[in-house]
Write a protein that holds these residues in place. Structure first.
Motif, PDB file in Angstrom:
ATOM      1  N   PRO A 556      28.279 -21.187  10.825  1.00 30.94           N
ATOM      2  CA  PRO A 556      28.838 -21.122   9.461  1.00 30.94           C
ATOM      3  C   PRO A 556      27.829 -20.726   8.389  1.00 30.94           C
ATOM      4  N   PHE A 557      26.561 -20.542   8.775  1.00 30.18           N
ATOM      5  CA  PHE A 557      25.566 -20.143   7.786  1.00 30.18           C
ATOM      6  C   PHE A 557      25.875 -18.777   7.202  1.00 30.18           C
ATOM      7  N   ASN A 567      29.083 -17.671   2.676  1.00 26.33           N
ATOM      8  CA  ASN A 567      27.727 -17.155   2.907  1.00 26.33           C
ATOM      9  C   ASN A 567      26.733 -17.718   1.894  1.00 26.33           C
ATOM     10  N   TYR A 568      27.144 -17.735   0.632  1.00 25.04           N
ATOM     11  CA  TYR A 568      26.232 -18.248  -0.389  1.00 25.04           C
ATOM     12  C   TYR A 568      26.067 -19.764  -0.272  1.00 25.04           C
ATOM     13  N   GLY A 569      27.127 -20.472   0.098  1.00 21.75           N
ATOM     14  CA  GLY A 569      27.013 -21.916   0.300  1.00 21.75           C
ATOM     15  C   GLY A 569      26.251 -22.260   1.560  1.00 21.75           C
ATOM     16  N   GLY A 570      26.187 -21.309   2.506  1.00 17.61           N
ATOM     17  CA  GLY A 570      25.482 -21.523   3.763  1.00 17.61           C
ATOM     18  C   GLY A 570      24.085 -20.958   3.721  1.00 17.61           C
ATOM     19  N   ALA A 651      21.854 -20.745  -5.256  1.00 10.20           N
ATOM     20  CA  ALA A 651      22.869 -20.071  -4.447  1.00 10.20           C
ATOM     21  C   ALA A 651      24.200 -20.012  -5.192  1.00 10.20           C
ATOM     22  N   TYR A 652      24.540 -21.102  -5.867  1.00 11.89           N
ATOM     23  CA  TYR A 652      25.804 -21.132  -6.611  1.00 11.89           C
ATOM     24  C   TYR A 652      25.779 -20.138  -7.765  1.00 11.89           C
ATOM     25  N   ASN A 682      31.286 -25.647   2.418  1.00 10.00           N
ATOM     26  CA  ASN A 682      30.506 -25.064   3.515  1.00 10.00           C
ATOM     27  C   ASN A 682      29.064 -25.562   3.489  1.00 10.00           C
ATOM     28  N   PHE A 683      28.515 -25.714   2.287  1.00  4.57           N
ATOM     29  CA  PHE A 683      27.170 -26.286   2.177  1.00  4.57           C
ATOM     30  C   PHE A 683      27.118 -27.664   2.824  1.00  4.57           C
TER      31      PHE A 683
END
Length: 743
Positions: A556-557, A567-570, A651-652, A682-683
């Motif tokens: 899920p990264f 993607n950004y949360g991972g 990332a956010y 997801n993070f």
């Protein structure tokens, strides 16, 4: 009746061409507006139905516990479903996403296309990797050899006194501590009493230098265990029994008489000695206090100011150094500049050694070697440690042999295995998207510097220069795809499929000498610091670079097909995390070139330390039921907590900029969560995981990372945008009264 004209009174008036044009224009305008409204409504409610989106939605929903209020406990909300469905395997002390991805990696490495695939013509390095793997999984032959491979080589390190007779007569008369621990160092990669190594000079990142450090690892992990009281008593008993059973088994295999009373007495002396060594180590000076550790001096100063003595024999630091460096044909003069990381340890070690005999010392240093070498022997030898491992970590059984062997080969021939892994499982499309995300997040980090009221302009400029200078490595080194390079890398290794233990010994020596021989070499900053088949990411302060191996670039990264919010949360959070390591309480002491150099103004650095203490205090207030209510150590985990908090923020912000450029993404099927919410979900789910109580205790005592639950709770409590995304009110558990914020 004939056809006649329509009466005049019934005829419709004719429209002029101008009127017709006006009507057409108005109609077209209305149609365009309607279409745009329909498109907008459709886009805002569009559902992504690709396979990637469907799989992502299923994964996310399956791990959640929607009955929990996300504003009360976001970790339980995000991971509650996963925690209910997943039991820690008997082979693990803790279990989470990293373990699952690692298990999948092991399957890839084992497969017919990788380590078990027979190829007529391939690079010699790849064949060597497969031969090493074959020797490791050859259980029948390993069982046949029993303990003989270990017993045969023990004379090379002056034997294990409690496992032989007449040690004083056969070995004691020529014994020198320098000889033993030097050989254990260069030939068997075992650092005992003195941690001697060659690495990049912290003060000059273009050169290598010799470091002298305190002993870093112990059989019982941390000093708390050596009290042998309360919750640590059982671990002490199991540790002593491990040593006793192994010594007894060796004596049995050698046909020697066994006196349990004598062995127990020697075991007690070894544990007492190790306890004293642990007490001599400096627990107050954390490894990230690099400035205090950097004590440069000439080699001769060790002999002058840090004398050690064992049974009236003086320890000669120059002789010890030569014993190691002569193996790679490097002469080290008395004037050689070295780094003495822990002067106070060597002062205290002198008093420790004065209490023990050379037999005690030999028993201890060889024990530290043999306790790890049982891994490559037959089951009766491996079983001597089973009870100890169970008490210490809670693990009940060993990993499957093929899994253990796949990881072993990967850890020793990472470039060769990385080549095989990349060819089998890595998508080249990942690099371009990763480069774009790194660019976005780096820009956010630099942009945020302007908003830091606590940092003056001079320090901001230096911070921006360092951030701009961070080098990035994605996937794998192109060198590993070159047969000539790969073969040359492992040209000194030659394995036998029937000699697993000898292969292990060869790897230990090869790995150590590889780094020792760098002493006179310039630092190659283009060299990758890690292999490709790795589920992790890294920052190196010495070369100021971030590395994202191929192994972590998967769901899920990360995935080219999953929504960018995921993607950004991972991996986006991981990118921000690694960039921030260049500015945490350790990385902040290195400049843009990787040199240990102060680039801060005094006032800005004081503010940085004050703000960092907020994190240390915050995380130290977390207590963990699984570890009997122990509180976390916010000082030990400070670097990682700073990186976590900044990573999620950057990332956010980068994701919101992506949305501003590209518009909102289609929703995922089966959920009404917004993409802002999916980012945080997801993070959090990256850190879904469970611990055994024993491992929970080890985690608090030893790990530089906070336990996974607190990595989620701590960082999100400090980030108001999370509360906004989930409409959390100010009284919610996920909203902190005292927000910690550095970067």
């Amino acid at each position: 009746m004939t056809e006649t004209d329509t009466p005049k009174s019934a005829k419709k008036p004719r429209l002029t061409s101008l009127e017709i044009s006006l009507i057409a224009i108005v109609s077209l305008f209305v149609i365009v507006i309607v279409v745009l409204l329909i498109l907008f409504a459709t886009q805002s409610n569009e559902i992504c139905t690709t396979a990637d989106c469907t799989q992502s939605a299923s994964r996310l929903i399956g791990k959640m516990d929607a009955s929990v209020d996300p504003c009360d406990n976001f970790y339980q909300y995000s991971c509650g479903g996963w925690l209910k469905k997943n039991i820690i395997p008997e082979t693990h002390a803790k279990y989470g996403l990293y373990n699952i991805l690692k298990a999948e990696l092991e399957v890839v490495l084992k497969g017919d296309s990788v380590l078990e695939k027979k190829v007529e013509r391939e690079a010699a390095a790849l064949t060597k990797a497969k031969t090493l793997y074959k020797s490791c999984i050859n259980e029948r032959l390993i069982e046949q050899k029993g303990g003989a491979p270990l017993l045969d080589m023990l004379p090379d390190i002056f034997e294990w006194p409690m496992a032989v007779d007449n040690w004083e007569d056969d070995y004691g008369k020529t014994w020198r501590l320098e000889d033993v621990i030097a050989r254990l160092n260069w030939k068997y990669a075992t650092q005992v009493l003195v941690y001697f190594f060659v690495y990049i000079d912290d003060g000059d990142s273009t050169s290598h230098i010799i470091y002298f450090d305190q002993q870093m690892s112990f059989g019982l992990l941390s000093r708390d265990y050596y009290t042998c009281k309360g919750r640590f008593a059982e671990a002490c008993r199991a540790y002593e029994k491990f040593m006793f059973d192994l010594a007894k088994l060796i004596r049995t295999d050698r046909g020697l008489k066994i006196s349990e009373t004598d062995i127990k007495a020697e075991v007690t002396r070894v544990v007492d000695l190790e306890r004293d060594i642990v007490s001599a180590t400096d627990p107050l000076l954390l490894p990230n206090d690099q400035v205090l550790l950097y004590n440069k001096m000439e080699l001769r100063e060790l002999n002058r100011n840090f004398t050690l003595e064992i049974d009236s024999q003086k320890f000669n630091w120059s002789y010890f150094t030569a014993k190691i460096m002569d193996t790679v044909n490097i002469k080290v003069p008395e004037s050689e500049k070295i780094i003495n990381n822990y002067p106070s340890y060597f002062v205290k070690l002198k008093g420790v050694l004065a209490k023990y005999t050379k037999r005690d010392l030999q028993n201890y240093v060889v024990w530290r070697f043999v306790m790890k070498m049982v891994e490559g022997l037959s089951r009766p030898y491996r079983n001597t440690r089973s009870a100890f491992h169970k008490v210490l970590t809670g693990k009940i059984s060993e990993k499957a042999v093929w899994r253990r062997c796949a990881l072993y080969v990967n850890s020793n021939l990472d470039k060769a295995v990385g080549r095989l892994y990349v060819q089998e499982a890595f998508s080249e499309n990942s690099k371009e998207l990763m480069e774009e995300m790194i660019k976005d997040i780096r820009e956010v980090f630099i942009s945020n510097l302007n908003d830091l009221a606590w940092m003056d302009e001079e320090t901001k400029r230096a911070a921006e220069e360092k951030a701009q200078a961070i080098r990035e490595r994605i996937g794998y080194s192109d060198d590993i795809m070159n047969d000539e390079y790969l073969n040359n890398e492992y040209k000194d290794l030659s394995y036998s499929a029937e000699e697993y233990f000898k292969n292990i010994l060869q790897n230990l020596e090869y790995g150590t000498k590889k780094y020792l021989q760098k002493l006179r070499e310039k630092v190659n900053k283009d060299e990758w610091i890690i292999g490709a088949a790795v589920i992790n990411a890294f920052y190196s302060s010495d070369v100021n670079e971030i590395v994202f191996p191929a192994g972590i670039l998967q769901p899920p990264f990360f995935s080219k097909g999953q929504p960018k919010s995921l993607n950004y949360g991972g991996i986006g959070m991981v990118i921000g995390h690694e960039i921030t390591h260049g500015f945490d309480d350790k990385g902040s002491k290195y400049d843009k070139d990787g040199n240990l150099k102060n680039w801060w103004t005094p006032q800005s650095f004081r503010k940085f330390l004050e703000l960092s203490r907020c994190f240390a205090n915050q995380y130290s207030k977390f207590s963990w039921d699984l570890a009997n209510g122990l509180h976390l150590n916010g000082n030990n985990t400070l670097s990682e907590n700073i990186a976590d908090n900044a990573g999620i923020r950057q990332a956010y912000q980068a994701y919101k900029k992506f949305v501003k450029r590209n518009g909102e993404e289609p929703r995922l099927p089966g959920t009404d969560l917004s993409h802002d919410q999916l980012f945080f979900l997801n993070f959090a789910q990256i850190w879904c995981g469970s611990y055994r109580p024993q491992q929970a205790l080890i985690s608090i005592k030893m790990d530089i990372h906070s336990p996974v639950m607190f990595r989620v709770l701590g960082s999100l409590q400090n980030f108001p945008e999370f509360a906004k995304a989930f409409n959390c009110n100010k009284s919610s558990n996920m909203v902190s009264d005292n927000i910690c914020h550095v970067w």
